[in-house]
Design a protein around this motif. Structure first.
Motif, PDB file in Angstrom:
ATOM      1  N   ALA A 140       4.722   1.938  12.499  1.00 33.72           N
ATOM      2  CA  ALA A 140       5.390   1.782  11.202  1.00 33.72           C
ATOM      3  C   ALA A 140       4.908   0.547  10.456  1.00 33.72           C
ATOM      4  N   SER A 141       4.625  -0.534  11.195  1.00 34.85           N
ATOM      5  CA  SER A 141       4.361  -1.801  10.522  1.00 34.85           C
ATOM      6  C   SER A 141       2.994  -1.854   9.841  1.00 34.85           C
ATOM      7  N   ASN A 142       2.017  -1.056  10.272  1.00 34.79           N
ATOM      8  CA  ASN A 142       0.724  -1.081   9.560  1.00 34.79           C
ATOM      9  C   ASN A 142      -0.072   0.207   9.754  1.00 34.79           C
ATOM     10  N   PHE A 143       0.542   1.337   9.440  1.00 36.60           N
ATOM     11  CA  PHE A 143      -0.168   2.584   9.737  1.00 36.60           C
ATOM     12  C   PHE A 143      -1.253   2.935   8.727  1.00 36.60           C
ATOM     13  N   ILE A 144      -1.310   2.266   7.594  1.00 35.07           N
ATOM     14  CA  ILE A 144      -2.420   2.571   6.680  1.00 35.07           C
ATOM     15  C   ILE A 144      -3.707   1.945   7.216  1.00 35.07           C
ATOM     16  N   SER A 171       0.812  -1.210   0.000  1.00 37.26           N
ATOM     17  CA  SER A 171       0.000   0.000   0.000  1.00 37.26           C
ATOM     18  C   SER A 171       0.850   1.267   0.000  1.00 37.26           C
ATOM     19  N   GLU A 172       2.057   1.169   0.506  1.00 38.40           N
ATOM     20  CA  GLU A 172       2.909   2.362   0.497  1.00 38.40           C
ATOM     21  C   GLU A 172       3.365   2.711  -0.922  1.00 38.40           C
ATOM     22  N   ARG A 173       3.383   1.732  -1.808  1.00 43.64           N
ATOM     23  CA  ARG A 173       3.845   1.968  -3.173  1.00 43.64           C
ATOM     24  C   ARG A 173       2.691   2.063  -4.162  1.00 43.64           C
ATOM     25  N   ASP A 174       1.603   1.339  -3.871  1.00 45.50           N
ATOM     26  CA  ASP A 174       0.475   1.283  -4.790  1.00 45.50           C
ATOM     27  C   ASP A 174      -0.670   2.091  -4.170  1.00 45.50           C
ATOM     28  N   ASP A 215      -3.546   2.910  -5.214  1.00 49.37           N
ATOM     29  CA  ASP A 215      -4.888   2.330  -5.294  1.00 49.37           C
ATOM     30  C   ASP A 215      -5.130   1.360  -4.144  1.00 49.37           C
ATOM     31  N   ALA A 216      -4.080   0.600  -3.831  1.00 50.34           N
ATOM     32  CA  ALA A 216      -4.202  -0.345  -2.709  1.00 50.34           C
ATOM     33  C   ALA A 216      -4.388   0.425  -1.401  1.00 50.34           C
ATOM     34  N   ALA A 217      -3.647   1.527  -1.254  1.00 49.76           N
ATOM     35  CA  ALA A 217      -3.761   2.335  -0.038  1.00 49.76           C
ATOM     36  C   ALA A 217      -5.172   2.907   0.071  1.00 49.76           C
ATOM     37  N   ARG A 218      -5.651   3.432  -1.027  1.00 47.86           N
ATOM     38  CA  ARG A 218      -6.982   4.020  -1.010  1.00 47.86           C
ATOM     39  C   ARG A 218      -8.034   2.952  -0.700  1.00 47.86           C
ATOM     40  N   HIS A 219      -7.843   1.764  -1.289  1.00 44.51           N
ATOM     41  CA  HIS A 219      -8.785   0.677  -1.023  1.00 44.51           C
ATOM     42  C   HIS A 219      -8.787   0.332   0.473  1.00 44.51           C
ATOM     43  N   ALA A 220      -7.588   0.245   1.049  1.00 48.19           N
ATOM     44  CA  ALA A 220      -7.505  -0.096   2.478  1.00 48.19           C
ATOM     45  C   ALA A 220      -8.252   0.936   3.323  1.00 48.19           C
TER      46      ALA A 220
END
Lengths: 432, 248
Positions: free
Chosen positions: B149-153, B99-102, B104-109
């Motif tokens: 850091a490990s899952n802040f999204i 999600s940090e790089r993609d 769309d994945a971040a937004r989906h999350a």
């Protein structure tokens, strides 16, 4: 992964699918040999498949339907007896046959065709199974019953999970008016006394005896005989969750003849143990469930269980000789269980029960010494036309297996080629 | 006999939702089960009916589809009747690194775990009769208590949800609407199968029993199992110079 006996700890590829649809895609996908496993309560290696795949069914624990008028149900194979009872007991139903722990799944109960304290009357668990849903690795789903795919049904009941993935189990229940049983506990002086009391207890549906397997000489076979029948009153309260927590792993030096003798003496002399009373089904049927993971008490090397059945008329003397051998070795277990089995034919090709007497003994794993004792006991069973229970076994030889289960080739013929287990490879070896 | 309790479950095939619904089914509740997969919802429905549910209807919906929320919420309410209880149990752990790089994945999350949940709640509360009692039970996470850091999204979405529910609870204080934020720690469910499981993992059944207690006792926030309250209180209060060095 280990089994209940904790003798080995080997790697497996484990999946725990939450729904039947993903379980089915796992089964149908190619890969290493696969085996379905429930709650892992079998002692030896029937629930192990080292270096292969294990599909653990514990999340597949849903009712598909429950008919409270007729007392019938269909449930996914991973449903535990524990959960089943929580739902059916308050509504006045119980299992027609239950093993000595409720922490087994319906699929496991079918695959090992388990029996209970009412074997003489009710036969095995499989005798009350009306239909099974089986998925083969080809992707084919089959309904099995006594009329439909009857041969595959007989190969699957007691078939140790080798004929495919049992997806669901349909079974009959029995009505109860109370969750309690009227019970009676009698002292047993010796082996002959056991057979006399067992004979005199024909009108009690549930019977079992705990035997002090360290007693010798004229005390050989002393213990307690327990019998029970469903009570008429007392309410339909379901069992509670265990109050005692996790059992510790005891160091090996504590598992010696002295501590075992002390435990057996305490057990035999339990205060308020003898005589008649009413008891809830939980302590009566499932005394060991009160202490979760009691198997850890046998220490880090694990333990073996010998459970055999020897047919009449040899049973009486054979049981005596096995108890003598055990007592002489001083390796005996905390408790030994002795019970008669009835003549109801078992529905499975590989079902364990036969008319006779069954004896179960636990032995902490002390290496070669313990295995020699187990071999001596096996020889005694084999010489008298008996057999060992695969669900408990970790050591029987291929010859012993084939002698006890002459129908094994039928199960081998019906075995799904994608399925395998450590047990099956051990006892069939190259012959399979 | 009073009418059965009407429970709307969003994300009904999740492990925690199933375990919770089983406990409620024993009391004879009537369910509307919403999720993605009709076969799985049907399996859950059959189970709940056997456990004593008065009814257990199913509707499939993509709960993360933001555009559909308002219309579908109205559909659920008319199908079930005004719910007495809503359980929102869907969510996705996502992959932090991905999600940090993609984006769309971040937004989906974020949409799955926060935006859509907030919209479902608003839509379900809109024009509700003011006198109708409601338990609104939402599964958050201990991950929302502090950004790590490990899952802040995922964590920030659950954190935002926490703030949203806090504000909502303040707004509806004194009305028959009760908001419960459930903060499970590690739960042994399919969502966490990719994570190595240790002794801190609780079963969905334990979590469900805690939720029932929290709802019945009208708790605002419940950590489950309880020891996560201790762990998270410590983590929340760690001073920054300590916290920034932790690898969690």
């Amino acid at each position: 992964m280990s089994s209940w006996g904790r003798l080995t700890r080997l790697p497996h590829e484990v999946t725990r699918p939450p729904f039947l649809d993903d379980a089915s895609s796992v089964i149908a996908s190619p890969g290493k040999p696969i085996l379905c496993r429930g709650l892992g309560r079998s002692y030896g290696d029937v629930c192990l498949n080292a270096d292969g795949r294990l599909l653990v069914t514990d999340r597949l624990d849903r009712f598909q339907w429950l008919d409270l008028q007729a007392g019938r149900l269909r449930a996914e194979a991973g449903m535990s007896i524990d959960r089943l009872l929580r739902v059916i007991v308050p509504r006045g139903w119980f299992l027609p046959v239950t093993p000595g722990t409720k922490l087994v799944t319906l699929g496991g109960a079918v695959a090992n065709d388990v029996h209970g304290k009412n074997h003489e009357l009710a036969g095995t668990f499989g005798a009350h199974v009306e239909r099974l849903g089986l998925l083969r690795s080809t992707g084919e789903t089959l309904t099995l019953s006594r009329d439909q795919n009857a041969e595959l049904f007989a190969a699957t009941v007691g078939g140790l999970g080798l004929t495919g993935f049992i997806q669901w189990v349909e079974l009959k229940l029995v009505p109860i008016r109370s969750a309690r049983l009227d019970t009676d506990t009698l002292p047993i002086k010796d082996v002959d006394d056991f057979f006399r009391i067992a004979e005199a207890s024909r009108d009690w549906p549930f019977t079992v005896a705990w035997v002090d397997c360290l007693a010798k000489g004229s005390d050989l076979g002393r213990g307690l005989f327990m019998r029970g029948r469903w009570a008429e009153t007392g309410g339909l309260a379901v069992h509670r969750s265990p109050r005692l927590g996790f059992a510790p792993e005891l160091p090996g030096f504590l598992l010696n003849a002295v501590t075992m003798r002390a435990f057996n003496a305490l057990y035999r002399n339990r205060p308020h143990g003898l005589g008649t009373r009413t008891q809830h089904y939980d302590p009566f049927f499932y005394p060991l469930d009160a202490l979760s993971s009691w198997n850890r008490l046998y220490g880090r090397h694990g333990f073996y269980q010998h459970q055999s059945v020897v047919p009449f008329p040899a049973a009486r003397d054979s049981v005596k000789r096995m108890l003598e051998t055990t007592a002489a070795q001083g390796q005996g277990s905390f408790l030994a269980v002795l019970k008669l089995m009835g003549d109801t034919p078992s529905p499975g090709v590989l079902s364990f029960p036969m008319e006779g007497a069954t004896l179960a003994l636990d032995f902490p794993n002390k290496g070669e010494r313990t295995r020699r004792l187990l071999d001596t006991l096996s020889d005694e069973v084999l010489a008298n036309g008996g057999r060992l229970y695969p669900a408990k076994d970790a050591v029987m030889s291929p010859a012993m297996f084939r002698a006890g289960y002459p129908g094994w080739r039928t199960v081998e013929a019906w075995r799904d080629p994608a399925f395998g287990s450590d047990f099956w490879r051990r006892v069939t070896g190259d012959a399979a | 006999m009073s009418a059965p309790c009407r429970i709307l479950v969003l994300g009904a095939s999740s492990a925690m939702a199933q375990a919770y619904a089983r406990l409620r089914a024993a009391g004879g509740a009537s369910f509307l089960l919403v999720g993605l997969n009709a076969t799985r919802l049907a399996a859950v429905s059959g189970d709940l009916r056997a456990c004593g549910a008065h009814a257990a209807e199913i509707i499939t919906a993509d709960l993360a589809d933001l555009a559909g929320v308002e219309g579908r919420a109205a559909e659920f309410r008319s199908r079930l009747g005004e719910p007495d209880e809503v359980l929102i149990a869907y969510g996705e752990l996502g992959d932090q690194a991905e999600s940090e790089r993609d984006l769309d994945a971040a937004r989906h999350a974020i949409d799955v775990n926060f935006t859509s949940v907030a919209l479902w709640i608003l839509a379900l509360l809109k024009d509700r009769p003011p006198q109708a009692p409601l338990n609104l039970v939402v599964i958050g996470s201990v991950a929302g208590d502090r950004g790590r850091a490990s899952n802040f999204i995922y964590g920030s979405a659950k954190g935002a949800l926490d703030r949203f529910l806090e504000g909502l609870a303040q707004k509806v204080a004194g009305t028959p609407v009760h908001v419960v934020t459930v903060k499970p720690g590690f739960v042994d469910s399919p969502m966490t199968d990719a994570v190595a499981k240790g002794p801190l993992f609780a079963s969905p059944e334990m979590v469900a029993a805690d939720i029932v207690r929290a709802v019945d006792k009208r708790r605002r926030v419940v950590y489950t199992p309880w020891f996560w309250w201790v762990i998270m209180t410590i983590i929340r209060h760690l001073p920054w110079f300590v916290f920034k060095r932790l690898r969690i």
